[in-house]
Design an enzyme around this catalytic site. Sequence first.
Site, PDB file in Angstrom:
ATOM      1  N   GLU A   1      29.129  38.402  30.325  1.00 31.03           N
ATOM      2  CA  GLU A   1      28.983  36.985  30.655  1.00 31.03           C
ATOM      3  C   GLU A   1      27.742  36.458  29.955  1.00 31.03           C
ATOM      4  OE1 GLU A   1      28.759  34.142  34.612  1.00 31.03           O
ATOM      5  OE2 GLU A   1      27.435  35.873  34.433  1.00 31.03           O
TER       6      GLU A   1
ATOM      7  N   HIS B   1      35.034  32.669  40.006  1.00 31.35           N
ATOM      8  CA  HIS B   1      34.296  32.481  41.257  1.00 31.35           C
ATOM      9  C   HIS B   1      33.177  31.449  41.141  1.00 31.35           C
ATOM     10  CE1 HIS B   1      31.920  35.224  38.885  1.00 31.35           C
ATOM     11  NE2 HIS B   1      30.889  35.029  39.683  1.00 31.35           N
ATOM     12  N   ASP B   2      32.814  31.068  39.912  1.00 37.09           N
ATOM     13  CA  ASP B   2      31.731  30.106  39.690  1.00 37.09           C
ATOM     14  C   ASP B   2      32.232  28.720  39.291  1.00 37.09           C
ATOM     15  OD1 ASP B   2      29.565  31.761  40.265  1.00 37.09           O
ATOM     16  OD2 ASP B   2      29.419  32.514  38.218  1.00 37.09           O
TER      17      ASP B   2
ATOM     18  N   ASP C   1      27.193  40.700  34.341  1.00 37.65           N
ATOM     19  CA  ASP C   1      26.729  39.382  34.739  1.00 37.65           C
ATOM     20  C   ASP C   1      25.544  38.932  33.880  1.00 37.65           C
ATOM     21  OD1 ASP C   1      26.943  37.315  36.979  1.00 37.65           O
ATOM     22  OD2 ASP C   1      24.825  37.875  37.152  1.00 37.65           O
TER      23      ASP C   1
ATOM     24  N   ASP D   1      31.969  44.753  38.598  1.00 42.47           N
ATOM     25  CA  ASP D   1      31.001  43.727  38.223  1.00 42.47           C
ATOM     26  C   ASP D   1      29.621  44.372  38.210  1.00 42.47           C
ATOM     27  OD1 ASP D   1      29.760  41.184  37.803  1.00 42.47           O
ATOM     28  OD2 ASP D   1      31.399  40.249  38.889  1.00 42.47           O
TER      29      ASP D   1
ATOM     30  N   ASP E   1      37.210  40.790  60.893  1.00 41.90           N
ATOM     31  CA  ASP E   1      35.836  40.312  61.026  1.00 41.90           C
ATOM     32  C   ASP E   1      35.593  39.011  60.251  1.00 41.90           C
ATOM     33  OD1 ASP E   1      35.776  41.165  58.395  1.00 41.90           O
ATOM     34  OD2 ASP E   1      34.046  42.505  58.637  1.00 41.90           O
TER      35      ASP E   1
ATOM     36  N   ASP F   1      41.302  40.184  54.524  1.00 43.17           N
ATOM     37  CA  ASP F   1      40.528  40.859  55.561  1.00 43.17           C
ATOM     38  C   ASP F   1      41.448  41.790  56.349  1.00 43.17           C
ATOM     39  OD1 ASP F   1      38.825  41.584  57.637  1.00 43.17           O
ATOM     40  OD2 ASP F   1      39.084  39.682  58.702  1.00 43.17           O
TER      41      ASP F   1
ATOM     42  N   ASP G   1      37.909  42.621  52.475  1.00 42.32           N
ATOM     43  CA  ASP G   1      37.368  43.963  52.278  1.00 42.32           C
ATOM     44  C   ASP G   1      38.265  44.775  51.343  1.00 42.32           C
ATOM     45  OD1 ASP G   1      39.539  44.730  54.023  1.00 42.32           O
ATOM     46  OD2 ASP G   1      38.248  44.254  55.723  1.00 42.32           O
TER      47      ASP G   1
END
Length: 557
Positions: A256, A329-330, A201, A101, A28, A24, A32
């Site tokens: 994927e 990430h999954d 995806d 992605d 916030d 970040d 990013d």
Amino acid sequence: MPEPSADWWKSSVVYQIYPSSFKDSDGDGVGDLAGIVEKLDYLKLLGVDVVWLSPVYPSPWDDNGYDISDYTGIDPRFGTLEDWDRLRDGLHERGMRLVMDLVINHTSDRHPWFTASREGDEDKKDFYFWRPGRDGGPPNNWGSVFSGPAWTYDQTRGEYYLHLFSPSQPDLNWENPRVRAAVHEVALWWLARGADGFRMDVINFVSKNPKLPDGPVAGDYGIFAEHAINGPRLHEFLHEMHERAFAGRDVLTVGEMPGVSVEQARIHTNPVNRELDMVFQFEHVDLDHGPGGKFDPRPLDLVRLKASLNRWQVGLNDRGWNSLYLNNHDQPRVVSRFGDDGRYRVESATAIATTLHMMQGTPYVYQGEELGMTNAHMDDIADYRDLETLNYHRTMVETGKVDANAAMAGITRMSRDNARTPMQWTAGANAGFTTGTPWIGVNPNHIGINAEAAVADQGSVFHHYRRLIALRKEHPVIVHGSFTPLLEEDPRVYAYTRTLNGQVLLVLANWSGQRAEAELPGDLAAADAELLLGNLPDPGPVAAPLRPWEARVHLIR
């Protein structure tokens, strides 16, 4: 910018960034694009060739950005298109590529396409799957991946729409050629702006049985019925997209594909078919799912894991190409899932990495994996942010369908949020991720596990990854060699060889906390070999017993 070369991705290593949790820059609490730019020299030091960026498009954020409302913009939480341009340029200047992605099985229900479709716009009315109900309920018995039915009734249109994921993620109707043309235009727009490829995806969900009949499995998770994925026009759709958007361009395309078989993947990744460069398959990361699904996990069975990974290695060896991953990430953190995130955290993280990176295929490193980051071990549902996890808790735990304590134990071990806690940069406040309040809690073990400490320690997981990545560049046998499994029934030792032009690469890894003997064939056991890499001090010769979580790579000429 890297020089174009045929099949450059075969010798590359890809680094996946989950932007919300990487760095970040503005305080916030959300990572990013500017924060990623700050860390490009770190990625260069690691040695990766490609950065895959999880979605940064405008989104209502119902499913952490996988519900897209604008395919050609940047969500303000991540910055601007100009920030994306700076990231692209910074990567290209350092000889790295940028992969986006592309989530094109579904959109957000706030995408202008869906708004127009629900209102009956002549051009967009068939952009999605709309059907009348039957017997007072949904059109068929399909269940959503995220629990509950795969259909939602829309008052405006007066019909049900299909969503294989959340109700806020309606499925695009790829049977409509205008949908496919619109998707091709999105890909071309990003390629024109300088993207170097796409991870697509759940791309095998885009072709369904057009009759949308009932499936053999109803209710929760019934989506994986025979009619919902890998449909009759999948090869046609992928080939068409290749020809319309990718042909003649120096790009990487990764699909994927949950539920894809080795035989199907051979077709998808065979270069003569002009579909995809490689696929992500899920067989190996589903092996520890119990009778109750992913949140009912079972201990690792190494023999089963070897059988799965080895079958894919052999199956794609002569025709297609593998993607090599255990983290993303999954998925929960592999050192907590399959390794030992306590006493042998460093040893197990490096042994598992060695096993994977020496296989044939393109390795993927998920942010923090190179540090040996662990699961967060959060035991309060209030600490979770993941839609899949929260839906499971609501529909299964709060309704009393499963035991609450057992369910929370499964969530703690398997939730996707384990991979989404902030990247651990320093031992300081919020792990150096943000000066604000992070959107999800920081793992308390960042005090000892962080990038600053790892870079300074030549014996860290980070530097072992650096050496693995460098080896791939130095030895063609790692990229192109054939694969032969060894010791397939051994419950502790993962072993195999790679062979090319008379060179034999022997990989040995002990996936346990006990000493293990590798009962190798006589010619290998007696071979005069050069040790290329070991993850423990003072590694022994080929025939030496393997210490707990020891991995060695030997080159036999």
